[in-house]
Write a protein that holds these residues in place. Structure first.
Motif, PDB file in Angstrom:
ATOM      1  N   TYR A  46       0.816  -1.372  -0.013  1.00 35.11           N
ATOM      2  CA  TYR A  46      -0.056   0.094   0.202  1.00 35.11           C
ATOM      3  C   TYR A  46       0.905   1.300  -0.037  1.00 35.11           C
ATOM      4  O   TYR A  46       0.293   2.284  -0.043  1.00 35.11           O
ATOM      5  CB  TYR A  46      -0.854   0.082   1.333  1.00 35.11           C
ATOM      6  CG  TYR A  46      -2.181  -1.060   1.284  1.00 35.11           C
ATOM      7  CD1 TYR A  46      -1.858  -2.311   1.164  1.00 35.11           C
ATOM      8  CD2 TYR A  46      -3.290  -0.661   1.360  1.00 35.11           C
ATOM      9  CE1 TYR A  46      -2.857  -3.329   1.224  1.00 35.11           C
ATOM     10  CE2 TYR A  46      -4.480  -1.434   1.362  1.00 35.11           C
ATOM     11  CZ  TYR A  46      -4.102  -2.678   1.519  1.00 35.11           C
ATOM     12  OH  TYR A  46      -5.347  -3.633   1.371  1.00 35.11           O
ATOM     13  N   ALA A  72      -1.640  -0.926  -4.144  1.00 37.48           N
ATOM     14  CA  ALA A  72      -2.667  -0.197  -3.750  1.00 37.48           C
ATOM     15  C   ALA A  72      -3.456   0.588  -5.032  1.00 37.48           C
ATOM     16  O   ALA A  72      -4.690   0.364  -5.335  1.00 37.48           O
ATOM     17  CB  ALA A  72      -2.739   0.815  -2.848  1.00 37.48           C
ATOM     18  N   HIS A 102       2.073  -0.958   4.875  1.00 37.09           N
ATOM     19  CA  HIS A 102       0.961  -0.301   4.930  1.00 37.09           C
ATOM     20  C   HIS A 102       1.277   1.205   5.527  1.00 37.09           C
ATOM     21  O   HIS A 102       2.107   1.088   6.389  1.00 37.09           O
ATOM     22  CB  HIS A 102      -0.185  -0.957   5.580  1.00 37.09           C
ATOM     23  CG  HIS A 102      -1.317  -0.386   5.328  1.00 37.09           C
ATOM     24  ND1 HIS A 102      -2.124   0.657   5.993  1.00 37.09           N
ATOM     25  CD2 HIS A 102      -2.614  -1.042   4.780  1.00 37.09           C
ATOM     26  CE1 HIS A 102      -3.164   0.917   5.783  1.00 37.09           C
ATOM     27  NE2 HIS A 102      -3.437   0.061   4.886  1.00 37.09           N
TER      28      HIS A 102
END
Ligand code: CP
Length: 305
Positions: A46, A72, A102
């Motif tokens: 991400y 992402a 993330h």
């Protein structure tokens, strides 16, 4: 199931030895014969990454697994799917492991709650980056002659981590592993880039010369402008003047001091070219070691030793 979310939960001694076995094997043959298996490992990124993603992709291939890279921008995340639903989806498709990077601290813990495959944290916000800290420790372990990894083999060594400590998951994971191994750790940043609450077992300072003086290891960190609220860093020139690791400042450290940086480097900001490319630099060695460390970590998470 052995997830890897924080540095504290790593079986460090075993992983160092296993990484060394992989390094030896890869030195003898960079493309060793691999027994292919029908195993997918999802690499769920991400946030951007070069080193960590490439190393995990190589680790998958070396273990005969197929890396399934999901970013992402090119996934149903952009349509509003939650992290947990993405993890449930991948598990329903039979992935054997999920590597997650993330921007939110705690994302891998949320993933663990719904996963029926091991989760490997590849960096979550300003929280943790356990495999980076492991490869940093492995690099130092080799540098110091591979002492018994079950002992406090860094006792008597001073490590200065200089840069954007506030936003650094690398600093937090490194602090855990370095102090476990007995090192004295100094964290150095401008007052606005130190954590709100002091981190345990570390000396905090905004005096770079004090941090570096007599250090055995200096680790520079990138300024994470993407995570910074406005006003945290009033002047880049003042930052360079007061915190950049350069040859003059490095003379305060021990003569055999080594310089590290997890990357990516912003040359001319937190470190100058002469130091980044100099004889004391372990930066590319860290990158090389990242592969064997990720193979060892993935084998561990897959329950293969
Ligand atoms: N050190 C590190 O995590 O680098 P990447 O962002 O390139 O993976």
């Amino acid at each position: 199931m052995p997830h890897i979310v924080t540095a504290a939960e790593l079986p460090v001694a075993e992983l160092l030895i296993r990484a060394e076995q992989w390094r030896t094997r890869l030195q003898a043959n960079p493309a060793p014969p691999v027994q292919p298996r029908a195993a997918l490992i999802a690499l769920l990124f991400y946030e951007p990454s070069t080193r960590t993603r490439a190393a995990f992709e190589q680790a998958c291939v070396l273990l005969g697994c197929h890396p399934l890279v999901i970013t992402a921008e090119a996934s149903s995340i952009v349509k509003g799917e939650s992290l947990q639903d993405t993890v449930r989806t991948l598990c329903a498709q039979g992935v054997r492991g999920i590597v997650i990077r993330h921007p939110q601290a705690g994302a891998p813990v949320a993933a663990v709650q719904v996963a029926d495959a091991p989760i490997l944290n590849a960096g979550d916000g300003a929280h943790e980056h356990p495999t980076q800290a492991l490869l940093d420790l492995y690099t130092l372990w080799r540098r110091y002659g591979m002492p018994d990894p079950t002992t406090r083999w860094l006792a008597g060594r001073k490590v200065a981590i200089v840069g954007d400590i506030r936003h650094s998951r690398v600093a937090r994971s490194n602090l855990t592993l370095l102090t476990q191994a007995g090192a004295e750790v100094w964290l150095c940043a401008p007052p606005t880039l130190l954590p709100d609450a002091p981190l345990p077992h570390a000396t905090h300072t905004h005096d770079t010369d004090a941090a570096i003086r007599d250090a055995d290891v200096v680790m520079a960190l990138r300024l994470q402008t993407e995570r910074m609220a406005q006003g945290l860093l009033p002047s880049l020139n003042a930052y360079r003047r007061d915190y950049q690791i350069n040859a003059e400042r490095l003379r305060l450290a021990k003569p055999d001091c080594v310089v590290m940086h997890p990357g990516p480097i912003q040359r001319g900001v937190e470190i100058d070219d002469a130091v980044a490319d100099g004889a004391q630099s372990l930066i590319l060695e860290q990158v090389r070691n990242g592969v064997s460390v990720r193979v060892a970590a993935l084998e561990y998470a897959l329950g293969e030793w």
